[in-house]
Write an enzyme that holds these catalytic residues in place. Structure first.
Site, PDB file in Angstrom:
ATOM      1  N   ASP A 155       0.849  -1.188   0.000  1.00  0.00           N
ATOM      2  CA  ASP A 155       0.000   0.000   0.000  1.00  0.00           C
ATOM      3  C   ASP A 155       0.885   1.237   0.000  1.00  0.00           C
ATOM      4  O   ASP A 155       2.037   1.196   0.468  1.00  0.00           O
ATOM      5  CB  ASP A 155      -0.928   0.013   1.216  1.00  0.00           C
ATOM      6  CG  ASP A 155      -1.951   1.147   1.129  1.00  0.00           C
ATOM      7  OD1 ASP A 155      -2.720   1.176   0.152  1.00  0.00           O
ATOM      8  OD2 ASP A 155      -1.962   2.014   2.020  1.00  0.00           O
TER       9      ASP A 155
ATOM     10  N   GLU B 239       0.797   5.779   0.461  1.00  0.00           N
ATOM     11  CA  GLU B 239       0.104   7.041   0.694  1.00  0.00           C
ATOM     12  C   GLU B 239       0.753   8.081  -0.204  1.00  0.00           C
ATOM     13  O   GLU B 239       1.949   7.989  -0.521  1.00  0.00           O
ATOM     14  CB  GLU B 239       0.184   7.466   2.167  1.00  0.00           C
ATOM     15  CG  GLU B 239      -0.476   6.505   3.137  1.00  0.00           C
ATOM     16  CD  GLU B 239      -1.967   6.346   2.925  1.00  0.00           C
ATOM     17  OE1 GLU B 239      -2.594   7.272   2.376  1.00  0.00           O
ATOM     18  OE2 GLU B 239      -2.503   5.288   3.297  1.00  0.00           O
TER      19      GLU B 239
ATOM     20  N   HIS C  90      -5.405   6.747   7.586  1.00  0.00           N
ATOM     21  CA  HIS C  90      -4.790   5.793   6.671  1.00  0.00           C
ATOM     22  C   HIS C  90      -3.278   5.788   6.893  1.00  0.00           C
ATOM     23  O   HIS C  90      -2.668   6.833   7.079  1.00  0.00           O
ATOM     24  CB  HIS C  90      -5.069   6.176   5.218  1.00  0.00           C
ATOM     25  CG  HIS C  90      -6.481   5.921   4.799  1.00  0.00           C
ATOM     26  ND1 HIS C  90      -6.800   5.299   3.614  1.00  0.00           N
ATOM     27  CD2 HIS C  90      -7.659   6.184   5.406  1.00  0.00           C
ATOM     28  CE1 HIS C  90      -8.121   5.203   3.509  1.00  0.00           C
ATOM     29  NE2 HIS C  90      -8.651   5.740   4.590  1.00  0.00           N
TER      30      HIS C  90
ATOM     31  N   ASP D 221      -2.403  -0.366   6.609  1.00  0.00           N
ATOM     32  CA  ASP D 221      -3.362  -0.808   5.598  1.00  0.00           C
ATOM     33  C   ASP D 221      -2.885  -2.083   4.902  1.00  0.00           C
ATOM     34  O   ASP D 221      -3.698  -2.942   4.541  1.00  0.00           O
ATOM     35  CB  ASP D 221      -3.603   0.301   4.574  1.00  0.00           C
ATOM     36  CG  ASP D 221      -4.448   1.436   5.142  1.00  0.00           C
ATOM     37  OD1 ASP D 221      -4.841   1.341   6.324  1.00  0.00           O
ATOM     38  OD2 ASP D 221      -4.703   2.413   4.410  1.00  0.00           O
TER      39      ASP D 221
END
Length: 234
Positions: free
Chosen positions: A7, A9, A152, A157
């Site tokens: 994942d 960001e 998040h 995640d």
């Protein structure tokens, strides 16, 4: 089989307009078992995050200012994912950002470093058509606790997605194998079936607890008692 659950960001939603990766989190699975060999880096994007993105991840420009740039961690990242199957929720988004970052440092695009990509959002839509299939929704559906997810975070995640993926893809191999049909003495075609030897092994406490979490998730989804509960009762 080695799999990496990944994942990211980012500073915004559009990699091609200059938004950058600010965090990468990866969790390793080997033969569907978590190994603890994770990869995690915050990255200095050399630009501010958009207001909407900042509200999602909370990673400020000040916090990221002393973190390494992507070029400084790219070799470690490439070596970590090399040759693995990568599992991502909404893969085009993360892969698009990683492709742009790799292009900036003169490296081939992401798919050139790995063996393949599994998009759990595509899987979830096929398994649960017409339902919400965000990571939060899937955690709720499969009984994966995300109570600690206030904002998040890429590594958090990835850890949640690993649990969701294992729950989504849990299955049982067939115990029979069809062989070539064989003609009987009267010209009737007989189907020959080989029966595999079955070895019974009792579940341990951790496996029983995981089973109970899955059953609770199914009960919650149907808002009552799922068919498996009824079968267990009988």
């Amino acid at each position: 089989m080695r799999q990496i659950v990944l994942d990211t960001e980012t500073t915004g939603l559009n990699a091609r307009s200059g938004d950058r990766v600010i965090e990468i989190g990866c969790v390793e699975l080997v033969n569907r078992q978590l190994t603890g060999n994770n990869f995690h880096h915050y990255i200095n994007p050399e630009r501010d995050s958009e207001e909407g993105a900042l509200a999602v991840h909370g990673l400020t420009t000040e916090f990221l200012s002393d973190k390494p740039k992507f070029a400084e961690i790219v070799d470690e990242f490439r070596d970590y994912v090399n040759g693995a199957e990568v599992i991502i929720h909404n893969a085009p988004f993360d892969v698009g950002f990683l492709d742009e970052e790799l292009k900036r440092v003169g490296m081939p695009v992401f798919k050139e470093h790995i063996s393949g990509i599994v998009d759990t959002l595509v899987q979830a839509k096929e398994m649960h058509p017409g339902k919400r299939n965000s990571l939060d929704a899937l955690c709720d559906r499969y009984g994966v606790s995300n109570a600690h997810r206030a904002l998040h975070g890429a590594l958090l995640d990835a850890e949640l997605l690993a649990e969701v993926y294992l729950a989504m893809t849990r299955g049982q191999n067939s115990l029979t194998m069809d062989l070539e049909p064989e003609a009987g003495s009267e010209g009737v075609v007989l189907e020959v079936v080989a029966i595999a030897e079955v070895i019974l092994q009792c579940a341990n406490d951790d496996e029983l607890a995981e089973h109970e979490n899955v059953m609770n998730g199914l009960d919650k989804e149907v808002r009552g008692q799922c068919l498996w509960r009824s079968a267990e009762a009988n």
